[in-house]
Design a protein around this motif. Structure first.
Motif, PDB file in Angstrom:
ATOM      1  N   THR A 262     -11.293   6.735 -15.684  1.00 22.71           N
ATOM      2  CA  THR A 262      -9.935   6.389 -16.123  1.00 22.71           C
ATOM      3  C   THR A 262      -9.449   7.411 -17.140  1.00 22.71           C
ATOM      4  O   THR A 262      -8.295   7.870 -17.085  1.00 22.71           O
ATOM      5  CB  THR A 262      -9.915   4.984 -16.756  1.00 22.71           C
ATOM      6  OG1 THR A 262     -10.602   4.060 -15.917  1.00 22.71           O
ATOM      7  CG2 THR A 262      -8.488   4.502 -16.941  1.00 22.71           C
TER       8      THR A 262
ATOM      9  N   THR B  37       5.722   6.074  -1.028  1.00 27.03           N
ATOM     10  CA  THR B  37       5.342   7.384  -0.501  1.00 27.03           C
ATOM     11  C   THR B  37       6.512   8.022   0.247  1.00 27.03           C
ATOM     12  O   THR B  37       7.219   7.367   1.005  1.00 27.03           O
ATOM     13  CB  THR B  37       4.147   7.240   0.458  1.00 27.03           C
ATOM     14  OG1 THR B  37       3.032   6.741  -0.282  1.00 27.03           O
ATOM     15  CG2 THR B  37       3.768   8.577   1.070  1.00 27.03           C
TER      16      THR B  37
ATOM     17  N   TYR C  13     -12.802   3.785  -7.654  1.00 28.26           N
ATOM     18  CA  TYR C  13     -13.385   5.082  -7.297  1.00 28.26           C
ATOM     19  C   TYR C  13     -14.512   4.839  -6.305  1.00 28.26           C
ATOM     20  O   TYR C  13     -15.400   4.020  -6.563  1.00 28.26           O
ATOM     21  CB  TYR C  13     -13.920   5.783  -8.550  1.00 28.26           C
ATOM     22  CG  TYR C  13     -14.539   7.138  -8.289  1.00 28.26           C
ATOM     23  CD1 TYR C  13     -13.755   8.286  -8.211  1.00 28.26           C
ATOM     24  CD2 TYR C  13     -15.926   7.276  -8.111  1.00 28.26           C
ATOM     25  CE1 TYR C  13     -14.314   9.524  -7.975  1.00 28.26           C
ATOM     26  CE2 TYR C  13     -16.494   8.516  -7.867  1.00 28.26           C
ATOM     27  CZ  TYR C  13     -15.681   9.641  -7.802  1.00 28.26           C
ATOM     28  OH  TYR C  13     -16.241  10.871  -7.560  1.00 28.26           O
TER      29      TYR C  13
ATOM     30  N   SER D 131      -1.745   2.203  -5.213  1.00 31.14           N
ATOM     31  CA  SER D 131      -1.038   3.472  -5.395  1.00 31.14           C
ATOM     32  C   SER D 131      -1.887   4.473  -6.166  1.00 31.14           C
ATOM     33  O   SER D 131      -2.691   4.099  -7.019  1.00 31.14           O
ATOM     34  CB  SER D 131       0.283   3.243  -6.144  1.00 31.14           C
ATOM     35  OG  SER D 131       0.979   4.460  -6.344  1.00 31.14           O
ATOM     36  N   HIS D 132      -1.701   5.762  -5.854  1.00 30.77           N
ATOM     37  CA  HIS D 132      -2.327   6.824  -6.641  1.00 30.77           C
ATOM     38  C   HIS D 132      -1.402   7.269  -7.766  1.00 30.77           C
ATOM     39  O   HIS D 132      -1.796   8.049  -8.630  1.00 30.77           O
ATOM     40  CB  HIS D 132      -2.618   8.040  -5.745  1.00 30.77           C
ATOM     41  CG  HIS D 132      -1.378   8.741  -5.289  1.00 30.77           C
ATOM     42  ND1 HIS D 132      -0.598   8.276  -4.249  1.00 30.77           N
ATOM     43  CD2 HIS D 132      -0.758   9.844  -5.767  1.00 30.77           C
ATOM     44  CE1 HIS D 132       0.437   9.089  -4.100  1.00 30.77           C
ATOM     45  NE2 HIS D 132       0.371  10.040  -4.999  1.00 30.77           N
ATOM     46  N   ASP D 133      -0.167   6.764  -7.764  1.00 31.80           N
ATOM     47  CA  ASP D 133       0.855   7.161  -8.737  1.00 31.80           C
ATOM     48  C   ASP D 133       0.826   6.191  -9.920  1.00 31.80           C
ATOM     49  O   ASP D 133       1.322   5.062  -9.827  1.00 31.80           O
ATOM     50  CB  ASP D 133       2.234   7.158  -8.064  1.00 31.80           C
ATOM     51  CG  ASP D 133       3.325   7.768  -8.936  1.00 31.80           C
ATOM     52  OD1 ASP D 133       3.198   7.704 -10.177  1.00 31.80           O
ATOM     53  OD2 ASP D 133       4.306   8.298  -8.384  1.00 31.80           O
TER      54      ASP D 133
ATOM     55  N   LEU E 239      -8.450  10.547 -15.355  1.00 28.92           N
ATOM     56  CA  LEU E 239      -7.171  10.422 -14.657  1.00 28.92           C
ATOM     57  C   LEU E 239      -6.004  10.698 -15.596  1.00 28.92           C
ATOM     58  O   LEU E 239      -5.073  11.446 -15.263  1.00 28.92           O
ATOM     59  CB  LEU E 239      -7.019   9.011 -14.062  1.00 28.92           C
ATOM     60  CG  LEU E 239      -7.832   8.659 -12.826  1.00 28.92           C
ATOM     61  CD1 LEU E 239      -7.550   7.212 -12.407  1.00 28.92           C
ATOM     62  CD2 LEU E 239      -7.504   9.592 -11.670  1.00 28.92           C
TER      63      LEU E 239
ATOM     64  N   ASP F  58       0.851  -1.194   0.000  1.00 24.52           N
ATOM     65  CA  ASP F  58       0.000   0.000   0.000  1.00 24.52           C
ATOM     66  C   ASP F  58       0.886   1.244   0.000  1.00 24.52           C
ATOM     67  O   ASP F  58       1.523   1.554   1.010  1.00 24.52           O
ATOM     68  CB  ASP F  58      -0.907  -0.019   1.233  1.00 24.52           C
ATOM     69  CG  ASP F  58      -1.979   1.057   1.179  1.00 24.52           C
ATOM     70  OD1 ASP F  58      -1.913   1.912   0.275  1.00 24.52           O
ATOM     71  OD2 ASP F  58      -2.866   1.044   2.044  1.00 24.52           O
ATOM     72  N   GLU F  59       0.945   1.939  -1.123  1.00 24.45           N
ATOM     73  CA  GLU F  59       1.760   3.141  -1.295  1.00 24.45           C
ATOM     74  C   GLU F  59       3.201   2.929  -0.808  1.00 24.45           C
ATOM     75  O   GLU F  59       3.694   3.655   0.053  1.00 24.45           O
ATOM     76  CB  GLU F  59       1.130   4.318  -0.538  1.00 24.45           C
ATOM     77  CG  GLU F  59      -0.247   4.711  -1.012  1.00 24.45           C
ATOM     78  CD  GLU F  59      -0.240   5.461  -2.338  1.00 24.45           C
ATOM     79  OE1 GLU F  59       0.830   5.606  -2.933  1.00 24.45           O
ATOM     80  OE2 GLU F  59      -1.327   5.882  -2.776  1.00 24.45           O
TER      81      GLU F  59
END
Length: 228
Positions: free
Chosen positions: A148, A80, A126, A109-111, A151, A76-77
Motif C-alpha cells: 500500500t 475505464t 495483491y 479499480s486500479h485508480d 502504491l 469492475d473498472e
C-alpha cells in the motif's frame, strides 16, 4: 451486446427475473433510463450500443444493474476508457444512486482517485490476497502494508516536490507460481528471511486488518519503517 437494442437488453433482465407484463417492462425501462440521466429515453430505447457514447453506455449498464432493485452492485473498472469529465459525471451518478436506493457498491479499480471519490472502505489486493483493509481515510492517510505504501509513493502528489516518482521494484508474480511465504516479499523493501518462509496472517491493527509479518512481531527489525 452490440446486436441488441438498449431497450431490449434492459427488458431482458426484467423478463427473466420478474413477472411484469410487456407494458410494465416498457414503463420500467423508461424509468430506469431517466434514473441514469439519459435524455429522450423513448428514442434511446431503440438505439444500439454503437450509437451511444462511452459514458452513455456505462449509464445503460448501471440501469441494467439496478433494474431489479438489487441490494449490491459489483462495479469492475466502471470508468475505464472514459475521459475525466465523463468519469466524474458517472461517479457522481453512481454515488447518488447508491445513497438514494441504499445499495451497497463494491468498486474494483486500479485508480485510487476513483476509489477515493466513491468508497467508504478500501481493500488493497495483491496476487489474489487482501493485504490491507480498513476505512478509506485511514488507508489513504497512513498506509500500513509495504505494498500500500508503495502504491501511494508511485502516484504524483501536488503537496510534494519530487523530481521522480518511487515505483515498486520488480514485477507481479505469475499467479500459477506464487512465491513461498509472503507473496509480496520479492518486491518488498522491508523483507527479511522469515518473509520467504512464513505466510503472514491477517492481523488486526487498530481498526484495520494487515497481512504482514511486521505486525505479528516475528521480524527481527520491526522499527525500520516510520509513518509520517
Amino acid at each position: 451486446n452490440p446486436v441488441f437494442s438498449i431497450g431490449n437488453q434492459i427488458a431482458e433482465v426484467l423478463r427473466v427475473h420478474t413477472d411484469m407484463d410487456k407494458q410494465q417492462i416498457y414503463d420500467r425501462c423508461i424509468q430506469l433510463l431517466k434514473m441514469v440521466e439519459i435524455t429522450s429515453p423513448e428514442e434511446r430505447m431503440m438505439d444500439y450500443p454503437h450509437q451511444l457514447s462511452g459514458g452513455m453506455q456505462q449509464r445503460v449498464m448501471i440501469a441494467i444493474a439496478l433494474a431489479c432493485n438489487t441490494e449490491i452492485i459489483i462495479a469492475d473498472e466502471p470508468t475505464t476508457a472514459l475521459d475525466v469529465t465523463i468519469q466524474a459525471q458517472v461517479l457522481r451518478m453512481m454515488r447518488s444512486l447508491k445513497e438514494k436506493f441504499n445499495t451497497s457498491l463494491v468498486m474494483i479499480s486500479h485508480d485510487l482517485g476513483v476509489v477515493a471519490q466513491i468508497c467508504d472502505k478500501a481493500a488493497i489486493m495483491y496476487a489474489g490476497s487482501i493485504l490491507e483493509f480498513g476505512g478509506l481515510r485511514d488507508v489513504f492517510a497512513r498506509p500500513l502494508h509495504p505494498y500500500t505504501e508503495g502504491l501511494f509513493n508511485s502516484i504524483p502528489r501536488l503537496d510534494l516536490d519530487r523530481e521522480r516518482l518511487a515505483p515498486i521494484g520488480g514485477l507481479m508474480p505469475d499467479p500459477s507460481r506464487l512465491p513461498p511465504g509472503c507473496v509480496f516479499h520479492p518486491r518488498c523493501p522491508y523483507a527479511e528471511e522469515v518473509c520467504r518462509r512464513r505466510t503472514p496472517a491477517s492481523t488486526v491493527v487498530g481498526e484495520r486488518r494487515v497481512m504482514c509479518l511486521m505486525y505479528e512481531g516475528v521480524m527481527e527489525n520491526t522499527m525500520r519503517r516510520t509513518h509520517g
